[in-house]
Design an enzyme around this catalytic site. Structure first.
Site, PDB file in Angstrom:
ATOM      1  CG  HIS A  36      -4.473   1.248  -4.577  1.00  0.00           C
ATOM      2  ND1 HIS A  36      -4.563  -0.021  -4.091  1.00  0.00           N
ATOM      3  CD2 HIS A  36      -3.176   1.599  -4.397  1.00  0.00           C
ATOM      4  CE1 HIS A  36      -3.391  -0.407  -3.618  1.00  0.00           C
ATOM      5  NE2 HIS A  36      -2.527   0.557  -3.794  1.00  0.00           N
ATOM      6  CE1 TYR A  64      -1.491  -2.829  -1.344  1.00  0.00           C
ATOM      7  CE2 TYR A  64      -1.682  -2.444   1.016  1.00  0.00           C
ATOM      8  CZ  TYR A  64      -1.305  -2.011  -0.235  1.00  0.00           C
ATOM      9  OH  TYR A  64      -0.735  -0.773  -0.373  1.00  0.00           O
ATOM     10  CG  ASP A  99      -2.073   1.621   3.949  1.00  0.00           C
ATOM     11  OD1 ASP A  99      -2.868   2.509   3.619  1.00  0.00           O
ATOM     12  OD2 ASP A  99      -1.437   0.929   3.119  1.00  0.00           O
ATOM     13  CE  LYS A 108      -3.352   2.334   0.140  1.00  0.00           C
ATOM     14  NZ  LYS A 108      -2.911   1.055   0.723  1.00  0.00           N
TER      15      LYS A 108
HETATM   16  N1  LIG Z   1      -0.617   3.368  -2.103  1.00  0.00           N
HETATM   17  C1  LIG Z   1       0.237   2.643  -2.758  1.00  0.00           C
HETATM   18  O1  LIG Z   1       0.227   2.591  -3.997  1.00  0.00           O
HETATM   19  C2  LIG Z   1       1.242   1.835  -1.994  1.00  0.00           C
HETATM   20  C3  LIG Z   1       2.339   1.271  -2.652  1.00  0.00           C
HETATM   21  C4  LIG Z   1       3.260   0.566  -1.880  1.00  0.00           C
HETATM   22  C5  LIG Z   1       3.090   0.427  -0.518  1.00  0.00           C
HETATM   23  N2  LIG Z   1       1.995   0.967   0.096  1.00  0.00           N
HETATM   24  C6  LIG Z   1       1.789   0.856   1.563  1.00  0.00           C
HETATM   25  O2  LIG Z   1       2.953   1.357   2.224  1.00  0.00           O
HETATM   26  C7  LIG Z   1       3.410   0.368   3.144  1.00  0.00           C
HETATM   27  C8  LIG Z   1       4.898   0.483   3.401  1.00  0.00           C
HETATM   28  O3  LIG Z   1       5.626   0.366   2.209  1.00  0.00           O
HETATM   29  P1  LIG Z   1       6.487  -0.922   1.816  1.00  0.00           P
HETATM   30  O4  LIG Z   1       5.975  -2.095   2.547  1.00  0.00           O
HETATM   31  O5  LIG Z   1       6.525  -0.962   0.341  1.00  0.00           O
HETATM   32  O6  LIG Z   1       7.968  -0.543   2.247  1.00  0.00           O
HETATM   33  P2  LIG Z   1       8.695   0.071   3.548  1.00  0.00           P
HETATM   34  O7  LIG Z   1       7.767   0.155   4.693  1.00  0.00           O
HETATM   35  O8  LIG Z   1       9.414   1.296   3.079  1.00  0.00           O
HETATM   36  O9  LIG Z   1       9.814  -1.009   3.813  1.00  0.00           O
HETATM   37  C9  LIG Z   1       9.502  -2.297   4.255  1.00  0.00           C
HETATM   38  C10 LIG Z   1      10.809  -3.085   4.253  1.00  0.00           C
HETATM   39  O10 LIG Z   1      11.709  -2.484   5.193  1.00  0.00           O
HETATM   40  C11 LIG Z   1      12.123  -3.456   6.154  1.00  0.00           C
HETATM   41  N3  LIG Z   1      12.203  -2.759   7.446  1.00  0.00           N
HETATM   42  C12 LIG Z   1      11.171  -2.225   8.146  1.00  0.00           C
HETATM   43  N4  LIG Z   1      11.613  -1.634   9.265  1.00  0.00           N
HETATM   44  C13 LIG Z   1      12.958  -1.797   9.272  1.00  0.00           C
HETATM   45  C14 LIG Z   1      13.961  -1.409  10.183  1.00  0.00           C
HETATM   46  N5  LIG Z   1      13.682  -0.734  11.296  1.00  0.00           N
HETATM   47  N6  LIG Z   1      15.254  -1.755   9.889  1.00  0.00           N
HETATM   48  C15 LIG Z   1      15.550  -2.441   8.758  1.00  0.00           C
HETATM   49  N7  LIG Z   1      14.632  -2.818   7.863  1.00  0.00           N
HETATM   50  C16 LIG Z   1      13.331  -2.504   8.112  1.00  0.00           C
HETATM   51  C17 LIG Z   1      11.072  -4.533   6.106  1.00  0.00           C
HETATM   52  O11 LIG Z   1      11.640  -5.776   6.431  1.00  0.00           O
HETATM   53  P3  LIG Z   1      10.931  -6.795   7.481  1.00  0.00           P
HETATM   54  O12 LIG Z   1       9.473  -6.817   7.165  1.00  0.00           O
HETATM   55  O13 LIG Z   1      11.640  -8.068   7.229  1.00  0.00           O
HETATM   56  O14 LIG Z   1      11.225  -6.204   8.834  1.00  0.00           O
HETATM   57  C18 LIG Z   1      10.636  -4.513   4.643  1.00  0.00           C
HETATM   58  O15 LIG Z   1      11.541  -5.273   3.848  1.00  0.00           O
HETATM   59  C19 LIG Z   1       2.987  -0.942   2.479  1.00  0.00           C
HETATM   60  O16 LIG Z   1       3.091  -2.042   3.361  1.00  0.00           O
HETATM   61  C20 LIG Z   1       1.596  -0.586   2.050  1.00  0.00           C
HETATM   62  O17 LIG Z   1       0.716  -0.620   3.168  1.00  0.00           O
HETATM   63  C21 LIG Z   1       1.082   1.681  -0.622  1.00  0.00           C
END
Ligand SMILES: NC(=O)c1ccc[n+]([C@@H]2O[C@H](COP(=O)([O-])OP(=O)(O)OC[C@H]3O[C@@H](n4cnc5c(N)ncnc54)[C@H](OP(=O)(O)O)[C@@H]3O)[C@@H](O)[C@H]2O)c1
Length: 276
Positions: free
Chosen positions: A106, A48, A43, A73
């Site tokens: 988006h 980004y 994704d 997006k």
């Molecule tokens: N459409 C939208 O508006 C929108 C908005 C926000 C995000 N997104 C997408 O959604 C994706 C995921 O969301 P996100 O990056 O916000 O948050 P997330 O995936 O919920 O959380 C990422 C965080 O969790 C940690 N983490 C991951 N796996 C872990 C595990 N097994 N144990 C402990 N900690 C863990 C990571 O740390 P480390 O990296 O240090 O491991 C990072 O700090 C984004 O990367 C993006 O592609 C889309």
């Protein structure tokens, strides 16, 4: 890995990889690692500024392009029809790809009121073969209803904020009724307090898994497709290993009950919030 199928028949792997903040050479390495450990849905987004890193990671992997679902997006500042089409082309040039598998609007940015125009551009992009499937992100039922009424085309997916403190029951039910696949962004609550929740920790102890795995498994069993991001290969692997255990109905319900009306990570209600 199990998959979820869109209305038009595109198979999406049941877990994807989020890439927000994975940029440049280190981003390429991290995304490449995710591909190597088994992720087949990546994704990204124009905003980004890492579509280039995603494309580079795909080229450096030994996995054939057609085995990877790549999703990007359209940013809010380019919702006008002509700009949207040009932006999709620029997205492809940035990534060095011939096509995206998925392309999403988006945010709806309802005050701008241009998302139907943007949707028409995505429909054209699909006809031109620039994208295989088109969908939306952060859309509420009222926004999707308008897309369907005004164009007759149903989004393949809706990517929304979803984690145990914000479980989006009504939106999930709406998506399901329209055969729209719900993708969960920040599925781990972006490593906020949810990753230390004592109730989820209790369930994790019961099933002998990590809290992250329990949360992602809960999302999978809800019929939702999570896209966790991690910089660490060990966590990338951990977040994929969800398919050899199961949560009971009672465990599922206990997690669903953690929902909070104000459970969003930030104040990003798509009815009000806009992003450009
Ligand atoms: N459409 C939208 O508006 C929108 C908005 C926000 C995000 N997104 C997408 O959604 C994706 C995921 O969301 P996100 O990056 O916000 O948050 P997330 O995936 O919920 O959380 C990422 C965080 O969790 C940690 N983490 C991951 N796996 C872990 C595990 N097994 N144990 C402990 N900690 C863990 C990571 O740390 P480390 O990296 O240090 O491991 C990072 O700090 C984004 O990367 C993006 O592609 C889309």
């Amino acid at each position: 890995m199990p998959s979820l199928q869109t209305l038009k028949g595109l198979d999406l792997p049941a877990v994807g990889f989020g890439t927000y903040k994975l940029n440049g050479a280190s981003g390429v390495n991290t995304i490449n690692s995710a591909l190597n450990v088994g992720y087949r849905l990546i994704d990204t987004a124009f905003n980004y500024e890492n579509e280039g890193a995603v494309g580079e990671a795909v080229r450096r992997s030994s996995i054939p392009r057609e085995q990877i679902i790549i999703s990007s997006k359209l940013p809010g500042r380019h919702h006008h029809y002509d700009e949207a089409l040009t932006t999709i082309q620029e997205s492809l040039y940035r990534a060095g790809l011939d096509y995206y598998d998925l392309y999403l609007i988006h945010w709806p940015n309802p005050k701008e009121n241009l998302y139907v125009e943007a949707w028409q551009a995505l429909i054209t992009a699909q006809k031109l073969g620039l994208v295989r499937e088109i969908g939306v992100s952060n859309f509420l039922p009222e926004h999707i209803d308008r897309l369907i009424t005004e164009t007759g085309v149903i989004p393949a997916v809706n990517q929304i904020e979803l984690h145990p403190y914000f479980s989006e029951l009504q939106l999930r039910e709406y998506d399901q009724q329209k055969h729209i696949i719900t993708l969960a962004w920040s599925p781990l609550g972006r490593a906020s307090s949810v990753l230390k929740d004592p109730i989820i920790a209790g369930i994790a102890a019961e099933v002998q898994r990590s809290i992250s795995q329990v949360i992602l498994r809960w999302e999978f069993q809800l019929g939702v497709l999570p896209i966790p991001k991690s910089n660490h290969t060990a966590r990338q692997i951990e977040n994929l290993n969800l398919f050899d255990f199961e949560l009971s109905e009672a465990q599922m319900q206990t997690i669903t009950n953690l929902d909070r009306p104000n459970g969003r990570l930030q104040n990003q209600d798509p009815a009000e919030y806009e992003e450009f």
